[in-house]
Design a protein around this motif. Structure first.
Motif, PDB file in Angstrom:
ATOM      1  N   VAL A   1       0.867  -1.175   0.000  1.00 45.64           N
ATOM      2  CA  VAL A   1       0.000   0.000   0.000  1.00 45.64           C
ATOM      3  C   VAL A   1       0.902   1.224   0.000  1.00 45.64           C
ATOM      4  N   THR A   2       0.569   2.210  -0.821  1.00 46.78           N
ATOM      5  CA  THR A   2       1.292   3.470  -0.782  1.00 46.78           C
ATOM      6  C   THR A   2       0.317   4.602  -1.055  1.00 46.78           C
ATOM      7  N   SER A   3       0.804   5.822  -0.972  1.00 43.86           N
ATOM      8  CA  SER A   3      -0.065   6.985  -1.158  1.00 43.86           C
ATOM      9  C   SER A   3       0.526   7.926  -2.189  1.00 43.86           C
ATOM     10  N   VAL A   4      -0.365   8.657  -2.839  1.00 47.41           N
ATOM     11  CA  VAL A   4       0.031   9.660  -3.827  1.00 47.41           C
ATOM     12  C   VAL A   4      -0.853  10.883  -3.655  1.00 47.41           C
ATOM     13  N   SER A   5      -0.462  11.969  -4.260  1.00 44.03           N
ATOM     14  CA  SER A   5      -1.303  13.159  -4.282  1.00 44.03           C
ATOM     15  C   SER A   5      -2.358  13.005  -5.380  1.00 44.03           C
ATOM     16  N   PHE A   6      -3.338  13.897  -5.392  1.00 46.31           N
ATOM     17  CA  PHE A   6      -4.325  13.850  -6.462  1.00 46.31           C
ATOM     18  C   PHE A   6      -3.689  14.182  -7.809  1.00 46.31           C
ATOM     19  N   ALA A   7      -2.688  15.045  -7.807  1.00 46.39           N
ATOM     20  CA  ALA A   7      -2.019  15.358  -9.074  1.00 46.39           C
ATOM     21  C   ALA A   7      -1.367  14.098  -9.642  1.00 46.39           C
ATOM     22  N   GLU A   8      -0.715  13.329  -8.774  1.00 52.49           N
ATOM     23  CA  GLU A   8      -0.086  12.076  -9.213  1.00 52.49           C
ATOM     24  C   GLU A   8      -1.141  11.050  -9.602  1.00 52.49           C
ATOM     25  N   TYR A   9      -2.215  11.005  -8.830  1.00 52.60           N
ATOM     26  CA  TYR A   9      -3.306  10.079  -9.125  1.00 52.60           C
ATOM     27  C   TYR A   9      -3.862  10.351 -10.526  1.00 52.60           C
ATOM     28  N   ASP A  10      -4.042  11.623 -10.846  1.00 49.46           N
ATOM     29  CA  ASP A  10      -4.560  11.986 -12.169  1.00 49.46           C
ATOM     30  C   ASP A  10      -3.601  11.571 -13.281  1.00 49.46           C
ATOM     31  N   LYS A  11      -2.306  11.714 -13.032  1.00 47.83           N
ATOM     32  CA  LYS A  11      -1.324  11.311 -14.047  1.00 47.83           C
ATOM     33  C   LYS A  11      -1.361   9.803 -14.275  1.00 47.83           C
ATOM     34  N   LEU A  12      -1.535   9.056 -13.201  1.00 49.19           N
ATOM     35  CA  LEU A  12      -1.628   7.596 -13.332  1.00 49.19           C
ATOM     36  C   LEU A  12      -2.897   7.209 -14.090  1.00 49.19           C
ATOM     37  N   LEU A  13      -3.982   7.933 -13.832  1.00 49.51           N
ATOM     38  CA  LEU A  13      -5.218   7.690 -14.582  1.00 49.51           C
ATOM     39  C   LEU A  13      -5.036   8.005 -16.062  1.00 49.51           C
ATOM     40  N   ASP A  14      -4.334   9.086 -16.347  1.00 50.33           N
ATOM     41  CA  ASP A  14      -4.074   9.434 -17.756  1.00 50.33           C
ATOM     42  C   ASP A  14      -3.269   8.326 -18.441  1.00 50.33           C
ATOM     43  N   LEU A  15      -2.304   7.776 -17.717  1.00 49.97           N
ATOM     44  CA  LEU A  15      -1.506   6.692 -18.282  1.00 49.97           C
ATOM     45  C   LEU A  15      -2.379   5.465 -18.522  1.00 49.97           C
ATOM     46  N   ALA A  16      -3.291   5.202 -17.595  1.00 50.16           N
ATOM     47  CA  ALA A  16      -4.203   4.073 -17.771  1.00 50.16           C
ATOM     48  C   ALA A  16      -5.059   4.270 -19.017  1.00 50.16           C
ATOM     49  N   ARG A  17      -5.515   5.499 -19.251  1.00 50.40           N
ATOM     50  CA  ARG A  17      -6.303   5.782 -20.463  1.00 50.40           C
ATOM     51  C   ARG A  17      -5.477   5.530 -21.716  1.00 50.40           C
ATOM     52  N   LYS A  18      -4.247   6.036 -21.720  1.00 51.02           N
ATOM     53  CA  LYS A  18      -3.389   5.881 -22.888  1.00 51.02           C
ATOM     54  C   LYS A  18      -3.070   4.414 -23.159  1.00 51.02           C
ATOM     55  N   GLU A  19      -2.846   3.665 -22.097  1.00 54.01           N
ATOM     56  CA  GLU A  19      -2.521   2.240 -22.241  1.00 54.01           C
ATOM     57  C   GLU A  19      -3.778   1.398 -22.459  1.00 54.01           C
ATOM     58  N   ASN A  20      -4.939   2.026 -22.256  1.00 50.57           N
ATOM     59  CA  ASN A  20      -6.229   1.333 -22.359  1.00 50.57           C
ATOM     60  C   ASN A  20      -6.300   0.144 -21.399  1.00 50.57           C
ATOM     61  N   VAL A  21      -5.877   0.394 -20.178  1.00 51.91           N
ATOM     62  CA  VAL A  21      -5.915  -0.619 -19.126  1.00 51.91           C
ATOM     63  C   VAL A  21      -6.494   0.037 -17.871  1.00 51.91           C
ATOM     64  N   PRO A  22      -6.976  -0.744 -16.924  1.00 55.49           N
ATOM     65  CA  PRO A  22      -7.447  -0.150 -15.674  1.00 55.49           C
ATOM     66  C   PRO A  22      -6.292   0.358 -14.823  1.00 55.49           C
ATOM     67  N   LEU A  23      -6.595   1.265 -13.909  1.00 52.36           N
ATOM     68  CA  LEU A  23      -5.576   1.811 -13.021  1.00 52.36           C
ATOM     69  C   LEU A  23      -4.899   0.703 -12.223  1.00 52.36           C
ATOM     70  N   SER A  24      -5.634  -0.332 -11.864  1.00 57.94           N
ATOM     71  CA  SER A  24      -5.057  -1.422 -11.074  1.00 57.94           C
ATOM     72  C   SER A  24      -3.867  -2.059 -11.784  1.00 57.94           C
ATOM     73  N   GLU A  25      -3.901  -2.117 -13.108  1.00 54.85           N
ATOM     74  CA  GLU A  25      -2.782  -2.714 -13.841  1.00 54.85           C
ATOM     75  C   GLU A  25      -1.565  -1.799 -13.824  1.00 54.85           C
ATOM     76  N   ILE A  26      -1.797  -0.489 -13.877  1.00 53.48           N
ATOM     77  CA  ILE A  26      -0.694   0.463 -13.779  1.00 53.48           C
ATOM     78  C   ILE A  26      -0.040   0.342 -12.399  1.00 53.48           C
ATOM     79  N   CYS A  27      -0.859   0.187 -11.369  1.00 55.29           N
ATOM     80  CA  CYS A  27      -0.327   0.011 -10.013  1.00 55.29           C
ATOM     81  C   CYS A  27       0.475  -1.278  -9.919  1.00 55.29           C
ATOM     82  N   TYR A  28      -0.057  -2.338 -10.505  1.00 56.30           N
ATOM     83  CA  TYR A  28       0.605  -3.643 -10.479  1.00 56.30           C
ATOM     84  C   TYR A  28       1.985  -3.551 -11.129  1.00 56.30           C
TER      85      TYR A  28
END
Length: 544
Positions: free
Chosen positions: A508-535
């Protein structure tokens, strides 16, 4: 009490307007957030909507005295019943009321929409009579993220009540639906959730949407909202990310060694490792595909002799671990090609008496070559614990009569004075022919002794499962007792140590909302869920 809004249209406008208006909350005033589990977690999660609202107000010089009055499972009728105690007794200047999710989810004759309307109106009138400002929140979502028509009706009821009483409404239903219905929005998990963690309770995106909506309803303008967003975007402790990956045993040992060198829990190292992986991901480098090996090996087919592994709750949890005893045995059979299969009841729990009954009902009908028994935890707390030696002896006799060899694992120290007597009884039954005892407790204690310099060291990892190194030592010690020759044990050890995903890292770790949004953007670009980016981020942090 001052009326804030005079029509339904004006209600919505008040909640969403970006134009500066009268603030409903002043510095030092008391605010109560009344609600159900959405509000409970909203007040207790770092990214919860209540926490974000308070942070947003504080960023603008408005520091309220606040109370989270959310109780999981509550309906409007429950909130009405405790309104005096949990709201009015605190003499608040303002109360927010968020109800309706459970009224829809657990619909019963005593909580119809009409009853909901009555309870909501009674709370409004009692709040007004006490001079408390009332802000209503529309219910968000229940039973999944689909557009539930009943939630729509309850949300409309809230708007109607707000219009009738001239109150401000924060249309949190719409705020959350906007995220869910956005076709370009990133999924959080493979099954498609976008705003919630489980179809009901908010994930960070949902909580932030609710907080934005409430702050607007409180009267914050664009400039003030920007200050709130800035605070959220800078705080790296807000959004919680979770992931679990499998890593090589040598990687696990390196992380354990780091924890011991720093005299901290290994979970602390996991968290920092995950955080490093997230930071690497945020730099924009390509994410590598994690390496995995087949997990479902050596299933029983009714033809091969079987190694049956049975036990209590610790055994059940152990099966969820990649390095757990059942998976270790499966890997060993796969590595050596032995003519054996593994049979393990996937959710079997119970004490010794239950094990005996389980043999009679299920195992006696199977082709059992070896019976591995991990038990004692339930019995240590059971009033019939004095029967433990008798029942274990009966089980061993039944297995021997069927031609099966039995391996008892000594009991972990749930209650040392009791479990020690259990283990002495097991040792007394070992005959070296049909009944064997593997001293799991001795292995556990030896590991703790080896790591004695680290006072935070534990034989467990992320709760009940034994950690990967203990599991490895336990599995290695078990092999000769279930028919593996010395050269086969050597082969298994080499195969296990070569696996890319033998050991679990549950981080378990924590991020800011700015970082969270960037990870979501990456998930969109990769066309995968956020859970896979975390994995993939956790794999990167652990293995590189």
């Amino acid at each position: 009490m001052k009326k804030f809004v005079l029509s339904l249209g004006m209600v919505v406008a008040a909640a969403l307007s970006s134009v500066a208006c009268e603030k409903l909350v002043a510095d030092g005033q008391t605010v109560v957030f009344l609600g159900d589990s959405i509000t409970h977690y909203g007040a207790n999660n770092p990214y919860g909507y209540v926490q974000l609202v308070v942070k947003g107000l504080s960023a603008n010089g408005i520091v309220p005295k606040w109370f989270g009055a959310g109780i999981p499972g509550n309906k409007a009728l429950h909130m009405n019943a405790r309104f005096d105690k949990d709201v009015l007794a605190r003499k608040p200047d303002l109360v927010t009321i968020s109800a309706g999710v459970n009224d829809v989810w657990f619909a019963r004759p005593d909580c119809t929409l009409d009853k909901y309307r009555v309870d909501m109106e009674q709370m409004i009138e009692r709040g007004e009579a006490a001079g408390v400002k009332v802000v209503l929140l529309t219910p968000t979502t229940a039973m999944g993220e689909f557009n539930n028509p009943n939630i729509v009706k309850y949300a409309e009821c809230v708007r109607e009540l707000a219009a009738k009483h001239g109150l401000v409404v924060a249309d949190t239903w719409k705020a959350v639906r906007d995220i869910i219905d956005d076709p370009a929005g990133a999924k959080l998990v493979p099954r498609g959730l976008k705003a919630t963690a489980d179809g009901v309770h908010m994930a960070p995106m949902g909580d932030r949407a609710m907080a934005r909506c409430v702050l607007r309803a409180f009267g914050l303008d664009d400039r003030e909202m920007a200050r709130a967003e800035k605070i959220w975007n800078e705080d790296v402790s807000l959004c919680t990310l979770k992931s679990c990956v499998g890593v090589p045993l040598k990687t696990y040992r390196a992380l354990e060694a780091e924890a011991d060198a720093r005299a901290c829990k290994i979970e602390d190292v996991y968290r920092e490792t995950f955080r490093k992986g997230v930071e690497a991901t945020l730099t924009g480098a390509a994410l590598e595909e994690p390496k995995t090996t087949p997990a479902d090996l050596c299933k029983p087919d009714g033809q091969k002799p079987e190694i049956a592994v049975i036990g209590d709750y610790f055994h059940f949890v152990d099966q969820q671990s990649r390095s757990g005893l059942v998976n270790f045995i499966r890997r060993a059979i796969s590595a050596t090609g032995k003519d054996l299969a593994v049979f393990a009841e996937p959710q079997f729990r119970g004490g010794t008496s239950t094990l005996n009954a389980y043999w009679d009902k299920t195992l006696a009908k199977r082709k059992i070559a070896y019976l591995v028994v991990t038990t004692g935890s339930y019995d240590a707390w059971n009033k019939d614990r004095e029967q433990f030696p008798v029942l274990m002896k009966q089980l061993a006799e039944k297995a021997a009569k069927a031609g099966a060899k039995v391996v008892f694992l000594t009991t972990r120290p749930v209650r040392s004075n009791v479990s020690d007597s259990f283990n002495a009884a097991l040792q007394a039954m070992a005959d070296g022919k049909s009944v064997f005892v593997l001293d799991q407790l001795a292995i556990d204690r030896a590991e703790l002794k080896r790591r004695a310099a680290n006072k935070a060291a534990s034989i467990c990892s992320a709760g009940y499962p034994l950690n990967a190194n203990v599991n490895f030592l336990l599995g290695k010690a078990l092999l000769p007792l279930i028919g593996f020759e010395e050269k086969e044990v050597v082969k298994v050890v080499a195969a296990i140590e070569a696996l890319p995903d033998f050991a679990d890292i549950d981080a378990v770790t924590s991020v800011s909302f700015a970082e969270y949004d960037k990870l979501l953007d990456l998930a969109r670009k990769e066309n995968v869920p956020l859970s896979e980016i975390c994995y993939k981020s956790l794999v990167r942090g652990a293995c590189h």
